[in-house]
Write an enzyme that holds these catalytic residues in place. Structure first.
Site, PDB file in Angstrom:
ATOM      1  N   GLU A  17       0.526  -1.345   0.037  1.00  0.00           N
ATOM      2  CA  GLU A  17      -0.327  -0.007  -0.322  1.00  0.00           C
ATOM      3  C   GLU A  17       0.663   1.325   0.217  1.00  0.00           C
ATOM      4  O   GLU A  17       2.081   1.176   0.584  1.00  0.00           O
ATOM      5  CB  GLU A  17      -1.005   0.202   1.481  1.00  0.00           C
ATOM      6  CG  GLU A  17      -1.625   1.236   1.261  1.00  0.00           C
ATOM      7  CD  GLU A  17      -2.861   1.172   0.525  1.00  0.00           C
ATOM      8  OE1 GLU A  17      -2.470   1.603  -0.750  1.00  0.00           O
ATOM      9  OE2 GLU A  17      -4.016   1.820   0.548  1.00  0.00           O
ATOM     10  N   ASP A  18       0.178   2.030  -0.359  1.00  0.00           N
ATOM     11  CA  ASP A  18       1.023   3.074  -0.565  1.00  0.00           C
ATOM     12  C   ASP A  18       1.365   4.093   0.200  1.00  0.00           C
ATOM     13  O   ASP A  18       2.192   4.714   1.299  1.00  0.00           O
ATOM     14  CB  ASP A  18       0.684   4.820  -1.366  1.00  0.00           C
ATOM     15  CG  ASP A  18      -1.280   4.699  -1.672  1.00  0.00           C
ATOM     16  OD1 ASP A  18      -1.809   3.791  -1.025  1.00  0.00           O
ATOM     17  OD2 ASP A  18      -1.349   5.280  -2.299  1.00  0.00           O
ATOM     18  N   ASP A  30      -3.736   5.189   5.959  1.00  0.00           N
ATOM     19  CA  ASP A  30      -3.792   7.035   7.121  1.00  0.00           C
ATOM     20  C   ASP A  30      -5.581   6.748   8.263  1.00  0.00           C
ATOM     21  O   ASP A  30      -4.716   6.162   8.938  1.00  0.00           O
ATOM     22  CB  ASP A  30      -4.977   7.441   5.656  1.00  0.00           C
ATOM     23  CG  ASP A  30      -6.059   8.978   6.270  1.00  0.00           C
ATOM     24  OD1 ASP A  30      -5.065   9.639   7.271  1.00  0.00           O
ATOM     25  OD2 ASP A  30      -5.965   9.667   4.990  1.00  0.00           O
ATOM     26  N   PHE A  58      -1.775  16.462   3.892  1.00  0.00           N
ATOM     27  CA  PHE A  58      -2.396  15.777   2.628  1.00  0.00           C
ATOM     28  C   PHE A  58      -1.262  15.633   1.513  1.00  0.00           C
ATOM     29  O   PHE A  58      -0.983  16.546   1.340  1.00  0.00           O
ATOM     30  CB  PHE A  58      -3.225  16.475   1.911  1.00  0.00           C
ATOM     31  CG  PHE A  58      -4.502  15.485   0.923  1.00  0.00           C
ATOM     32  CD1 PHE A  58      -5.996  14.489   1.218  1.00  0.00           C
ATOM     33  CD2 PHE A  58      -3.970  15.346  -0.392  1.00  0.00           C
ATOM     34  CE1 PHE A  58      -5.685  13.833   0.565  1.00  0.00           C
ATOM     35  CE2 PHE A  58      -4.310  14.786  -0.949  1.00  0.00           C
ATOM     36  CZ  PHE A  58      -5.343  13.940  -0.788  1.00  0.00           C
ATOM     37  N   ARG A 108      -0.043  12.525  -9.763  1.00  0.00           N
ATOM     38  CA  ARG A 108       0.492  11.321  -9.272  1.00  0.00           C
ATOM     39  C   ARG A 108       1.510  10.918 -10.317  1.00  0.00           C
ATOM     40  O   ARG A 108       3.210  10.071  -9.393  1.00  0.00           O
ATOM     41  CB  ARG A 108      -0.235  10.171 -10.143  1.00  0.00           C
ATOM     42  CG  ARG A 108      -2.055   9.540  -9.135  1.00  0.00           C
ATOM     43  CD  ARG A 108      -2.500   8.971  -9.593  1.00  0.00           C
ATOM     44  NE  ARG A 108      -3.914   8.571  -9.734  1.00  0.00           N
ATOM     45  CZ  ARG A 108      -4.535   8.257  -8.221  1.00  0.00           C
ATOM     46  NH1 ARG A 108      -3.584   7.577  -7.213  1.00  0.00           N
ATOM     47  NH2 ARG A 108      -5.336   8.038  -7.853  1.00  0.00           N
TER      48      ARG A 108
END
Ligand code: IMP
Ligand code: MG
Length: 175
Positions: free
Chosen positions: A99-100, A103, A152, A165
């Protein structure tokens, strides 16, 4: 959201590269004889996955699942949907979820529960980034790259409304 948020560098491509190489070494140590399947969560993971697997030189497979919990923008809706299914078999395989960023933890908790029901031989989690301040579901990250503040982030696969991206570094946005 204002039309032009300011962008500040959080991690340079060199810092990202050294984190990715360290993760690849840890995963290699644990999986080199296991022919694991690495399952990436689209879309955010596509660049991290590409760099990670190119730093690992042993037999492995790659698959992707596309999940969505966010609508557009920066807020999680709290409900996870499978937008595109896996193509691999999970039963009796050594599965590593990639996973990137973790959160709230809602997305990856959903996926780990979903995969566990398919009876893998083992199931672990690798995340490039951890944003622990916003966690709503507890998550054990077996292989972690970098811990990040409650901002963010965009770049290196991470988006805001599908933009950014392609940036090679990781930035935070400020209104
Ligand atoms: P969670 O379900 O809240 O843990 O969110 C996980 C997903 O939300 C990740 O796979 C990301 O795609 C996305 N996400 C979370 N934080 C950020 C961020 O700071 N920038 C971009 N995407 C994010
Ligand atoms: Mg994602």
């Amino acid at each position: 959201m204002s039309s032009h948020p300011e962008r500040h560098t959080l991690f340079t491509r060199e810092q990202i590269e050294s984190a990715v190489n360290r993760l690849a070494a840890e995963i290699t140590r644990d999986y080199r004889d296991k022919n694991p399947v690495l399952i990436g969560i689209l879309k955010g993971v596509f660049i991290f996955m590409a760099d990670l697997v190119r730093s690992m030189n042993f037999p492995l497979e790659v698959d992707f699942i596309r999940l969505s919990s966010y609508g557009s923008g920066k807020q999680t809706s709290g409900r996870v949907k499978i937008v595109q299914e896996l193509s691999c078999q999970v039963r009796d395989r050594h599965v590593l979820v990639v996973e990137d960023i973790i959160d709230t933890g809602i997305t990856v908790s959903f996926l780990l529960d979903y995969l566990e029901e398919k009876n893998p031989a083992s199931l672990k989690l690798c995340a490039l980034l951890d944003k622990p301040s916003r966690r709503r579901k507890p998550v054990k990250i077996d292989y972690l790259g970098l811990t990040v503040p409650d901002k963010f982030l965009v770049g290196y696969g991470l988006d805001c409304d599908e933009q950014y991206r392609n940036l090679p570094d990781i930035f935070y946005l400020e209104e």
